[in-house]
Design a protein around this motif. Structure first.
Motif, short mmCIF file in Angstrom:
data_model
loop_
_atom_site.label_atom_id
_atom_site.label_comp_id
_atom_site.label_asym_id
_atom_site.label_seq_id
_atom_site.Cartn_x
_atom_site.Cartn_y
_atom_site.Cartn_z
N LYS A 49 0.84 -1.19 0.00
CA LYS A 49 0.00 0.00 0.00
C LYS A 49 0.88 1.24 0.00
N GLU A 50 0.65 2.11 -0.97
CA GLU A 50 1.32 3.41 -1.06
C GLU A 50 0.23 4.45 -1.26
N ASP A 51 0.07 5.32 -0.28
CA ASP A 51 -1.02 6.29 -0.27
C ASP A 51 -2.35 5.53 -0.35
N ASN A 52 -3.14 5.79 -1.36
CA ASN A 52 -4.43 5.12 -1.48
C ASN A 52 -4.45 4.14 -2.66
N ARG A 53 -3.27 3.53 -2.92
CA ARG A 53 -3.14 2.57 -4.01
C ARG A 53 -2.39 1.34 -3.52
N LEU A 54 -2.59 0.23 -4.22
CA LEU A 54 -1.84 -1.00 -3.96
C LEU A 54 -0.88 -1.22 -5.11
N LYS A 55 0.39 -1.30 -4.80
CA LYS A 55 1.42 -1.52 -5.82
C LYS A 55 1.72 -3.02 -5.89
N PHE A 56 1.53 -3.60 -7.07
CA PHE A 56 1.82 -5.02 -7.33
C PHE A 56 3.33 -5.17 -7.26
N SER A 57 3.83 -5.79 -6.20
CA SER A 57 5.27 -5.76 -5.94
C SER A 57 5.99 -7.09 -6.04
N TYR A 58 5.34 -8.17 -5.66
CA TYR A 58 6.00 -9.48 -5.65
C TYR A 58 5.03 -10.51 -6.19
N THR A 59 5.52 -11.41 -7.04
CA THR A 59 4.64 -12.44 -7.58
C THR A 59 5.42 -13.74 -7.77
N GLN A 60 4.70 -14.84 -7.58
CA GLN A 60 5.25 -16.18 -7.83
C GLN A 60 4.14 -17.00 -8.48
N ASN A 61 4.52 -17.82 -9.46
CA ASN A 61 3.54 -18.66 -10.13
C ASN A 61 4.27 -19.90 -10.65
N GLU A 62 4.06 -21.04 -10.00
CA GLU A 62 4.74 -22.29 -10.39
C GLU A 62 4.40 -22.72 -11.81
N LYS A 72 15.52 -18.53 -15.61
CA LYS A 72 14.78 -17.32 -15.98
C LYS A 72 13.70 -17.05 -14.94
N LYS A 73 13.42 -15.78 -14.71
CA LYS A 73 12.36 -15.38 -13.78
C LYS A 73 11.17 -14.85 -14.55
N LEU A 74 10.01 -14.93 -13.93
CA LEU A 74 8.79 -14.42 -14.54
C LEU A 74 8.88 -12.91 -14.73
N PRO A 75 8.61 -12.44 -15.92
CA PRO A 75 8.56 -10.99 -16.10
C PRO A 75 7.19 -10.50 -15.64
N PHE A 76 7.17 -9.46 -14.87
CA PHE A 76 5.90 -8.85 -14.53
C PHE A 76 6.12 -7.36 -14.40
N SER A 77 5.14 -6.64 -14.83
CA SER A 77 5.27 -5.20 -14.75
C SER A 77 4.69 -4.72 -13.43
N THR A 78 5.30 -3.69 -12.91
CA THR A 78 4.79 -3.10 -11.70
C THR A 78 3.63 -2.19 -12.07
N PHE A 79 2.51 -2.44 -11.46
CA PHE A 79 1.35 -1.59 -11.68
C PHE A 79 0.67 -1.37 -10.34
N SER A 80 -0.28 -0.50 -10.30
CA SER A 80 -0.99 -0.27 -9.05
C SER A 80 -2.49 -0.20 -9.31
N ILE A 81 -3.23 -0.48 -8.27
CA ILE A 81 -4.69 -0.42 -8.34
C ILE A 81 -5.18 0.41 -7.15
N PRO A 82 -6.33 1.03 -7.29
CA PRO A 82 -6.84 1.83 -6.18
C PRO A 82 -7.33 0.96 -5.02
N VAL A 83 -7.21 1.50 -3.82
CA VAL A 83 -7.78 0.87 -2.64
C VAL A 83 -9.25 1.28 -2.62
N ASN A 84 -10.11 0.39 -3.11
CA ASN A 84 -11.55 0.62 -3.12
C ASN A 84 -12.26 -0.72 -3.26
N ASN A 85 -13.55 -0.71 -3.43
CA ASN A 85 -14.34 -1.94 -3.47
C ASN A 85 -14.38 -2.61 -4.83
N GLU A 86 -13.70 -2.09 -5.84
CA GLU A 86 -13.87 -2.61 -7.20
C GLU A 86 -13.11 -3.89 -7.50
N SER A 87 -11.89 -4.04 -7.01
CA SER A 87 -11.10 -5.25 -7.26
C SER A 87 -11.05 -6.08 -5.98
#
Length: 165
Positions: A49-62, A72-87
């Motif tokens: 959580k950064e301010d009122n957003r969630l930053k996608f920071s760490y991921t693992q997927n077997e 090789k590691k999974l490529p993933f882009s850092t993105f953020s979503i709002p802290v609200n009821n939608e997701s």
């Protein structure tokens, strides 16, 4: 699967192990790995959580990792979503409540949150069961969200997460 006594022992061991980490990134990767093992989940993510957003920071997927060449590691882009009821993750951070969803593709229309199928469509991965809970300080402040994806039974089939997970 772990017995209740083994789970308690693992939690105590993790507490001791955490005190030795000086690198936050390594610590959060370790927490994600152990949480996945705890409930036998094939994937997971940590959102910070950064301010009122969630930053996608760490991921693992077997499943996705197994499709990559060794080393090789999974490529993933850092993105953020709002802290609200939608997701799903936004809802958990907003309400501070855990969600245990047996199949995200079968959410009822009455839930305030929804599942974004975009990653599944792009990657060919199929998210089904999801266990999402807030990461809180001892004062109850939300630091982020831990999301575990696709619990597996002993034969490797995807199943819903158990209530006690």
């Amino acid at each position: 699967m772990f017995s209740e006594k083994e789970k308690l022992r693992k939690i105590i061991d993790l507490g001791v192990e955490m005190s030795g980490f000086r690198d936050v990134d390594m610590l959060l990767e370790r927490i994600l790995t152990l949480a996945r093992r705890f409930v036998n989940a094939e994937a997971g993510s940590i959102y910070i959580k950064e301010d009122n957003r969630l930053k996608f920071s760490y991921t693992q997927n077997e499943v996705m990792q197994s499709k990559l060449p060794p080393g090789k590691k999974l490529p993933f882009s850092t993105f953020s979503i709002p802290v609200n009821n939608e997701s799903i993750s936004g809802y958990v951070a907003f309400t501070g409540e855990m969600l245990n969803i047996p199949d995200v593709y079968k959410l009822s229309g009455s839930t305030p949150y929804s599942f974004d199928r975009g990653y599944d469509d792009i990657s060919g991965y199929r998210t089904q069961s999801v266990l999402t809970f807030p990461l809180k300080t001892s004062r109850g402040d939300i630091l982020g969200v831990l999301q575990l994806i696709n619990a597996k039974d002993k034969k490797g089939r995807v199943k819903p997460f158990a209530k006690d997970d």
